[in-house]
Write an enzyme that holds these catalytic residues in place. Structure first.
Site, mmCIF file in Angstrom:
data_model
loop_
_atom_site.group_PDB
_atom_site.id
_atom_site.type_symbol
_atom_site.label_atom_id
_atom_site.label_comp_id
_atom_site.label_asym_id
_atom_site.label_seq_id
_atom_site.Cartn_x
_atom_site.Cartn_y
_atom_site.Cartn_z
ATOM 1 N N GLN A 277 0.810 -1.213 0.000
ATOM 2 C CA GLN A 277 0.000 0.000 0.000
ATOM 3 C C GLN A 277 0.840 1.258 0.000
ATOM 4 O OE1 GLN A 277 -1.420 0.664 4.471
ATOM 5 N NE2 GLN A 277 -1.756 -1.459 3.820
ATOM 6 N N HIS B 285 0.235 5.797 0.926
ATOM 7 C CA HIS B 285 -0.650 6.810 1.488
ATOM 8 C C HIS B 285 -0.440 8.151 0.785
ATOM 9 C CE1 HIS B 285 -1.334 3.844 4.522
ATOM 10 N NE2 HIS B 285 -0.112 3.940 4.999
ATOM 11 N N GLU C 182 3.114 7.395 8.991
ATOM 12 C CA GLU C 182 3.083 6.439 10.089
ATOM 13 C C GLU C 182 4.479 5.944 10.435
ATOM 14 O OE1 GLU C 182 0.422 3.701 8.110
ATOM 15 O OE2 GLU C 182 2.022 2.246 7.822
ATOM 16 N N HIS D 117 4.798 0.257 0.680
ATOM 17 C CA HIS D 117 5.294 -0.546 1.796
ATOM 18 C C HIS D 117 4.303 -1.659 2.125
ATOM 19 C CE1 HIS D 117 2.693 2.543 3.606
ATOM 20 N NE2 HIS D 117 2.410 1.628 4.533
ATOM 21 N N ARG E 52 -4.125 0.712 -2.347
ATOM 22 C CA ARG E 52 -3.483 -0.601 -2.343
ATOM 23 C C ARG E 52 -2.863 -0.918 -3.701
ATOM 24 N NH1 ARG E 52 -7.888 -0.568 0.851
ATOM 25 N NH2 ARG E 52 -7.534 -1.232 3.008
#
Length: 399
Positions: free
Chosen positions: A96, A98, A133, A262, A281
């Site tokens: 995926q 972001h 994240e 990642h 994804r």
């Protein structure tokens, strides 16, 4: 400060034993993937201030200045801007990426304007926020992070000896780096499903064999083969081979910014992220893959995984330095008889014990003991000292 009662999310990729072992509870036999700590409305932590358990988001909404403090509200608004988790991967998560903040805002507004339901399986943007994240390993933790150099990816694919991979090898060797990575990823994700499934099967068998023989890519081949067994025939297996394999040792962390592809493959760690659920994804999933939007968001730049190690300060706080303000992760390794550590009280914080027992003492006279897997919420302005024999992770913001 308040002890938190947290929810475990039972995603299919979760370990059946890792979180129960950390918490000292009996396994249920079902996957237990993530334990959420925070005020995300999907599974908010709960606390008791004398009238029964109340969701943390309701506590904050009732009096944001008292809970978050002026500095945090001025920066991030009247909400807790991060979500803290214990993540236990028993099988690979989806490959995926972001979006950045501008991409998330534009994507969310576009899908809202087109009337796509927020829970539609083909919806990409669940909110208007970005989702940087960080994952910090509690045990050895395997993952994939960022693109390999195309020349190295070509060597890895060529080493498998699979005819169906030769066109990708040629592209990786002939094109400029960014163009090569984009062209190969697009080709893999738009290939005929039956043809690519056969190539994936052959590549998986070769990766398993080569992982046992040793050599330059042995560990990576083993990781890709493991992912392939969870998602047989998935083109994401070939996409994954374009990425760096990394194994984190306990205490090491990865920061994942916008546009970096990642996947987490296996292990137990603490995860801290901006309070968002925006994921595009690339594969290793039965869920929707929006190839055109994905290719717009991914940053086609080769990079080495930036493994972070904490930097100790004079007061004993070990900080994981990241270029983001919505969250800040640090830890204290406490020893019996050591001086209590005074925690900065300017911002709201969630404290998590991952080893031993930690004693918290507030300046207002309240006390709290945290065992492994237990956590506490401390509002802004409440000064707390930590002591004991254990490891305490601290999640807060930069404000």
């Amino acid at each position: 400060m308040d002890r938190l009662v947290n929810t475990v999310r039972p995603y299919a990729w979760g370990s059946t034993t890792a979180i129960p072992e950390l918490l000292g509870t009996e396994p249920t036999g079902e996957p237990q993937a993530e334990l959420w700590m925070g005020a995300h409305p999907g599974a908010p932590s709960r606390l008791d201030r004398g009238s029964g358990l109340v969701p943390l988001n309701d506590v904050i909404d009732a009096d944001p200045p008292a809970e978050l403090g002026k500095a945090a509200i001025d920066r991030f608004g009247p909400r807790l801007p991060f979500l803290f988790k214990i993540l236990a991967a028993g099988a690979p998560l989806s490959l995926q990426v972001h979006p950045d903040l501008a991409q998330a805002k534009a994507g969310f507004e576009d899908e809202e304007a087109r009337g796509i339901p927020i829970d539609a399986p083909h919806r990409n943007y669940k909110d208007a926020n970005h989702k940087p994240e960080m994952l910090c390993a509690l045990v050895p933790f395997d993952g994939l992070c960022g693109f390999r150099k195309p020349s190295e990816a070509a060597d890895l694919l060529e080493g498998l000896g699979v005819d169906g991979l030769k066109p990708y090898v040629d592209i990786l060797r002939a094109q400029p780096e960014g163009e090569a990575l984009r062209e190969v990823l697009a080709a893999v994700l738009t290939a005929d499903r039956d043809a690519i499934a056969e190539t994936v099967t052959e590549a998986t068998e070769a990766a398993e064999r080569l992982s046992e023989e040793g050599g330059r890519f042995a560990d990576a081949y083993a990781a890709y083969a493991k992912a392939a067994h969870s998602f047989p025939g998935d083109p994401g297996v070939i996409a994954a081979m374009l990425l760096n394999y990394v194994r984190l040792q306990p205490g090491e962390a990865l920061y994942l910014g916008a546009g970096v592809p990642h996947a987490y493959l296996g292990g137990l760690g603490v995860e801290l992220m901006a309070n968002s659920d925006n994921v595009l994804r690339c594969g290793l999933t039965p869920k929707h893959v929006d190839v055109p939007e994905l290719l717009r968001i991914v940053r086609f730049e080769p990079s080495e995984p930036a493994v972070l190690r904490p930097e100790a300060s004079e007061d004993g706080e070990e900080v994981y330095d990241t270029p983001i303000d919505e969250f800040r992760l640090s830890r204290y390794v406490l020893a019996p008889g050591g001086a209590p550590r005074t925690l900065d009280d300017r911002t709201p914080q969630i404290l998590l014990c991952t080893a031993g027992t930690v004693h918290l003492n507030s300046k207002d006279g309240s006390e709290l003991d945290l065992a492994r897997g237990e956590s506490a919420y401390v509002p802004a302005g409440e000064q707390v000292e930590a002591s004991g024999d254990g490891t305490l992770f601290r999640a807060t913001v930069v404000a």
